[in-house]
Each structure stands twice: as structure tokens, then as C-alpha cells.
Scaffold this motif. Structure first.
Motif, PDB file in Angstrom:
ATOM      1  N   TYR A 347       0.850  -1.197   0.000  1.00  0.00           N
ATOM      2  CA  TYR A 347       0.000   0.000   0.000  1.00  0.00           C
ATOM      3  C   TYR A 347       0.881   1.239   0.000  1.00  0.00           C
ATOM      4  N   ILE A 348       0.495   2.205  -0.831  1.00  0.00           N
ATOM      5  CA  ILE A 348       1.130   3.523  -0.798  1.00  0.00           C
ATOM      6  C   ILE A 348       0.277   4.376   0.139  1.00  0.00           C
ATOM      7  N   ILE A 349       0.889   4.825   1.234  1.00  0.00           N
ATOM      8  CA  ILE A 349       0.136   5.522   2.277  1.00  0.00           C
ATOM      9  C   ILE A 349       0.738   6.893   2.511  1.00  0.00           C
ATOM     10  N   ASP A 350      -0.140   7.882   2.616  1.00  0.00           N
ATOM     11  CA  ASP A 350       0.288   9.250   2.900  1.00  0.00           C
ATOM     12  C   ASP A 350       0.857   9.331   4.309  1.00  0.00           C
ATOM     13  N   GLY A 351       1.943  10.077   4.457  1.00  0.00           N
ATOM     14  CA  GLY A 351       2.591  10.197   5.760  1.00  0.00           C
ATOM     15  C   GLY A 351       1.732  10.861   6.812  1.00  0.00           C
ATOM     16  N   THR A 373       0.480   9.814  13.779  1.00  0.00           N
ATOM     17  CA  THR A 373       0.505   9.723  12.326  1.00  0.00           C
ATOM     18  C   THR A 373       1.627   8.800  11.875  1.00  0.00           C
ATOM     19  N   LEU A 374       1.537   8.385  10.621  1.00  0.00           N
ATOM     20  CA  LEU A 374       2.574   7.514  10.053  1.00  0.00           C
ATOM     21  C   LEU A 374       3.916   8.238  10.005  1.00  0.00           C
ATOM     22  N   ASN A 375       3.909   9.513   9.660  1.00  0.00           N
ATOM     23  CA  ASN A 375       5.140  10.308   9.645  1.00  0.00           C
ATOM     24  C   ASN A 375       5.790  10.324  11.026  1.00  0.00           C
ATOM     25  N   VAL A 408       9.248  16.362   6.156  1.00  0.00           N
ATOM     26  CA  VAL A 408       8.097  15.524   6.501  1.00  0.00           C
ATOM     27  C   VAL A 408       8.037  14.358   5.521  1.00  0.00           C
ATOM     28  N   VAL A 409       7.772  13.175   6.047  1.00  0.00           N
ATOM     29  CA  VAL A 409       7.587  11.998   5.198  1.00  0.00           C
ATOM     30  C   VAL A 409       6.233  12.121   4.510  1.00  0.00           C
ATOM     31  N   LYS A 410       6.251  12.222   3.196  1.00  0.00           N
ATOM     32  CA  LYS A 410       5.025  12.439   2.451  1.00  0.00           C
ATOM     33  C   LYS A 410       4.322  11.131   2.078  1.00  0.00           C
ATOM     34  N   THR A 411       5.054  10.190   1.492  1.00  0.00           N
ATOM     35  CA  THR A 411       4.447   8.924   1.094  1.00  0.00           C
ATOM     36  C   THR A 411       5.366   7.769   1.473  1.00  0.00           C
TER      37      THR A 411
END
Length: 419
Positions: A347-351, A373-375, A408-411
């Protein structure tokens, strides 16, 4: 005369074994009753349930009368069997009677009736209550004496009898009860009930829309730009701020915009008059508390602030309700712009996607006790802000950082466990 008396003894022994089975099955049936179904039947006026409920209100007396009856019957049966054995086989008959009676009582007066009572407690306990109730009244002095001695003995051993209702369920026990209900409660309803129980564990900052995703109106913008922004908004309530999102001065409900536009010369002042003062919410407020606060204040949106008063995000009534009933969309995984499934199973997930959203959408178990958050989860694991694409493993998930922008981690590409 001797043969007829022996036949009479056999008949008495047979009746005593039946009585022993009755007391054994009564004990198991009474103790195996579902207390919540029993309460329901009692309130519905079921006579057997009402009698059984009264007996179970004093479990010590109930057990006392059952054991007194059972022991009396068994001892009496043993005496009768000994007399029969002595008449038939002489002194050698005592051993034979002991062996045979033990097998008979074990099979016909213990195991079989108790097994039936455990399988069908209501069919055994309710009829038995019609016998045990008058028997308890008849033997009450003896039962009271036995319980008095027993309770004092327990007190000497340091065991205190609690008067608390043992039928009360803890939160975790109630959750287990709901999950184990099976077909009695539809799966969707089970999820809703568990969601209500989990509200206490979740705080406002777990479900809020983060500050960087807040859609609001800067009152310092041109009025025409403000109207254009409002007309293109997908939200029914918008925060109004001045220069900076930390300076929110009101909440505008779009249904009030018609009153502004119907004026001859609509302006910012008339727009602000239709705004309601902002309602601020501490980020650590549990959801069940906030739900009641929304109801009390007659609000549907709150501005989430930290301990320093800085704005962290926005929480709405809908966000809390989604914790109970689930996402309002029909297929959240397919509609979520933050989570995009790939052909290889990743899966490509937004940060900026929240850990709770990822877990709920994909049925994963990423840790939620730390970053939201994932980031944040990735930067905490790396203990630094990555300046290039790296791979890492968090909680059995292989992760590949694909895009970094503005520290910031974007994806991120994430593989399910075992991939």
C-alpha cells in the motif's frame, strides 16, 4: 416375609438413588443458570425463574439444603445397601455392596444427572425450585445452623464473604460477552457495542483532523475570495481565523451564509455576525466525555488545543460517531486518498495518515500508544528526520519511504506482515 422385606429395601434403595440424582442435578442446574437470562425471565413473570432467583439470592442456604438432602439420601442408601448385602451374601456382602453402590451412585446419581443439568439447566432448575423452596423452609433451622458453623469457620480461616453482586461485569468481560454473542447479535451491532466500550480508551487527539489539514477562512482575505472559498467548500462548518490558524475567532455554519448574501451590501462584518464563538477542547479529553460535552454544549465541532493553548486540530461529533458505527463511506479503503493498494499487495500511504485510520482500514496492528501519524511513527523509529528514501521495519511491517518534503515523510510504501 424375608423376601418381601428385601424387595421393599430394594424399592427404598431405588427411590433413594433417584432422590440423590435429583439433588445432584438440582445443584448443577441452579449453578449453571444464565443469571442475565434468569433476570429477564423473572421480570417477564416466569414462576420457575422467580423461585430460582429467590433461591439464588442466598446461595449459601441453597447449597446447604441441597447438600443436606443429598448427603442424607446417600448415607441412607449406603445403610440400606449394607443391610441388603448382609442378607444376601453375609459378611462378604459389605465389600460387594460398597463397590456396587459406588458405581451405581456415580453413574445414575452423579455423573448422568449433573451432565444433563449442565446441558439443560433451565429444564432442571426451574422444576426443582418448586421442591427446593418448601424443603428449605422445612429444613431452615438445620440449614441455618450448618451455615452459621460454616461461616464462622471461614471467618477463622481469614476468608471474608463479600456482599458485592458477583453478577456485575467488568468492561473487559462485557466486551468478551459481546464478541462471543455469535449469531445472537449481528456483527455490525457487535462492532458498535465494542466501539462504545472503547470510547473511554480513545482521546480527542486520536481522532481529530490535524492542524495542517484544517480547512478554514482567513478573515483578512478579500471578501470575494472568501465567498469563492466558501462556495467550493465540502464542509458545512468552517473555522474563521485572523492571519494565523492559532487565532480562530469564530465558527461559520454555511446555512447562515444566505442571510449574509441576501443583504444589499454583504461584507466581512456581516459575515462575522453570523459566526458562533469557537468551542475549545483539551486534546487529552476521552471521547465518551467529549461526546457528552458536545451534547451539553449543543455543539458539533470543537477546536482541539494542547496544554499551552496552541491549536492542534479539529474534532467533530461525526468523528466520534464514526468510532462507534464505523466510517460513513461504503468502502473506506477504496475511497481513502491516503491509502492506495498496489498490485503486489503493498500500500502507498500518505505520511499524514493517522495510525488508527490505517489500522482500522487495513486491519493492521501498528502501535498507537506513541505518535498519531505515520510520519511521526517513522521519525520516532529512526530517531531523526530522514533526508533520503530509506527502508525500515516497524511491528513486522516492511516500510519504504518514497517521498520526503519539507522535513516531513510524504508517502510510504508498506507491506503487510509476512510480505
Amino acid at each position: 416375609m424375608n423376601e418381601s422385606s428385601t424387595e421393599l429395601l430394594f424399592l427404598i434403595l431405588f427411590l433413594l438413588i433417584i432422590l440423590s440424582g435429583f439433588f445432584s442435578s438440582s445443584e448443577t442446574g441452579m449453578m449453571s443458570l444464565n443469571r442475565y437470562r434468569l433476570k429477564h425471565l423473572t421480570r417477564s413473570g416466569h414462576k420457575g425463574a422467580q423461585r430460582a432467583s429467590k433461591l439464588l439470592d442466598r446461595t449459601d442456604q441453597l447449597i446447604g439444603v441441597i447438600l443436606i438432602g443429598n448427603n442424607f439420601v446417600n448415607i441412607f442408601a449406603s445403610s440400606i445397601a449394607t443391610i441388603i448385602a448382609l442378607r444376601l451374601w453375609g459378611d462378604a456382602g459389605i465389600a460387594i455392596a460398597t463397590a456396587l453402590l459406588t458405581i451405581v451412585i456415580l453413574i445414575f446419581a452423579e455423573v448422568t444427572p449433573k451432565t444433563l443439568a449442565a446441558l439443560y439447566p433451565e429444564k432442571i432448575a426451574f422444576p426443582a425450585s418448586f421442591v427446593l423452596t418448601p424443603l428449605l423452609k422445612l429444613l431452615y433451622p438445620l440449614v441455618w445452623s450448618v451455615n452459621l458453623i460454616t461461616n464462622n469457620l471461614l471467618r477463622l480461616l481469614g476468608i471474608k464473604q463479600s456482599n458485592q453482586d458477583s453478577d456485575n461485569l467488568s468492561r473487559e468481560e462485557l466486551r468478551t460477552l459481546v464478541n462471543e454473542a455469535g449469531a445472537l447479535i449481528p456483527r455490525k451491532h457487535q462492532d458498535m457495542l465494542v466501539g462504545i466500550l472503547d470510547l473511554e480508551k480513545v482521546t480527542v487527539n486520536d481522532i481529530m483532523v490535524p492542524r495542517n489539514e484544517i480547512v478554514g477562512i482567513d478573515i483578512e482575505d478579500d471578501f470575494s475570495d472568501i465567498i469563492t472559498q466558501i462556495e467550493s467548500s465540502q464542509h458545512t462548518r468552517l473555522p474563521i481565523y485572523k492571519n494565523d490558524i492559532n487565532n480562530i475567532i469564530g465558527i461559520l455554519h454555511l446555512r447562515n451564509l444566505t442571510r449574509v448574501l441576501s443583504q444589499e451590501t454583504p461584507n466581512k462584518a456581516s459575515l462575522l455576525q453570523e459566526c458562533r464563538e469557537p468551542y475549545f477542547v483539551p486534546e487529552s479529553t476521552p471521547l465518551h466525555t467529549q461526546l457528552m460535552n458536545f451534547q451539553k454544549e449543543k455543539r458539533r465541532i470543537g477546536i482541539v488545543v494542547d496544554e499551552y493553548g496552541d491549536i492542534m486540530g479539529i474534532a467533530t461529533m461525526e468523528d466520534i460517531l464514526e468510532e462507534i458505527v464505523g466510517e460513513f463511506t461504503t468502502n473506506f479503503s477504496a475511497n481513502s486518498a491516503d491509502i492506495t493498494p498496489q498490485d503486489d499487495g503493498s500500500y502507498i500511504i500518505d505520511g499524514s495518515a493517522t495510525i488508527r485510520t490505517i489500522n482500522k482500514t487495513l486491519s493492521w496492528n501498528l502501535p498507537t500508544s506513541g505518535p498519531k501519524t505515520l510520519n511521526g511513527l517513522i521519525t520516532e523509529a529512526l530517531e531523526s528526520i530522514p533526508d533520503t528514501s530509506v527502508c525500515l521495519k516497524i511491528h513486522k511491517h516492511q516500510m519504504e519511504i518514497r517521498q520526503i518534503k519539507d522535513n516531513v515523510v510524504k508517502t510510504v510504501r508498506i507491506y503487510p506482515p509476512g510480505k
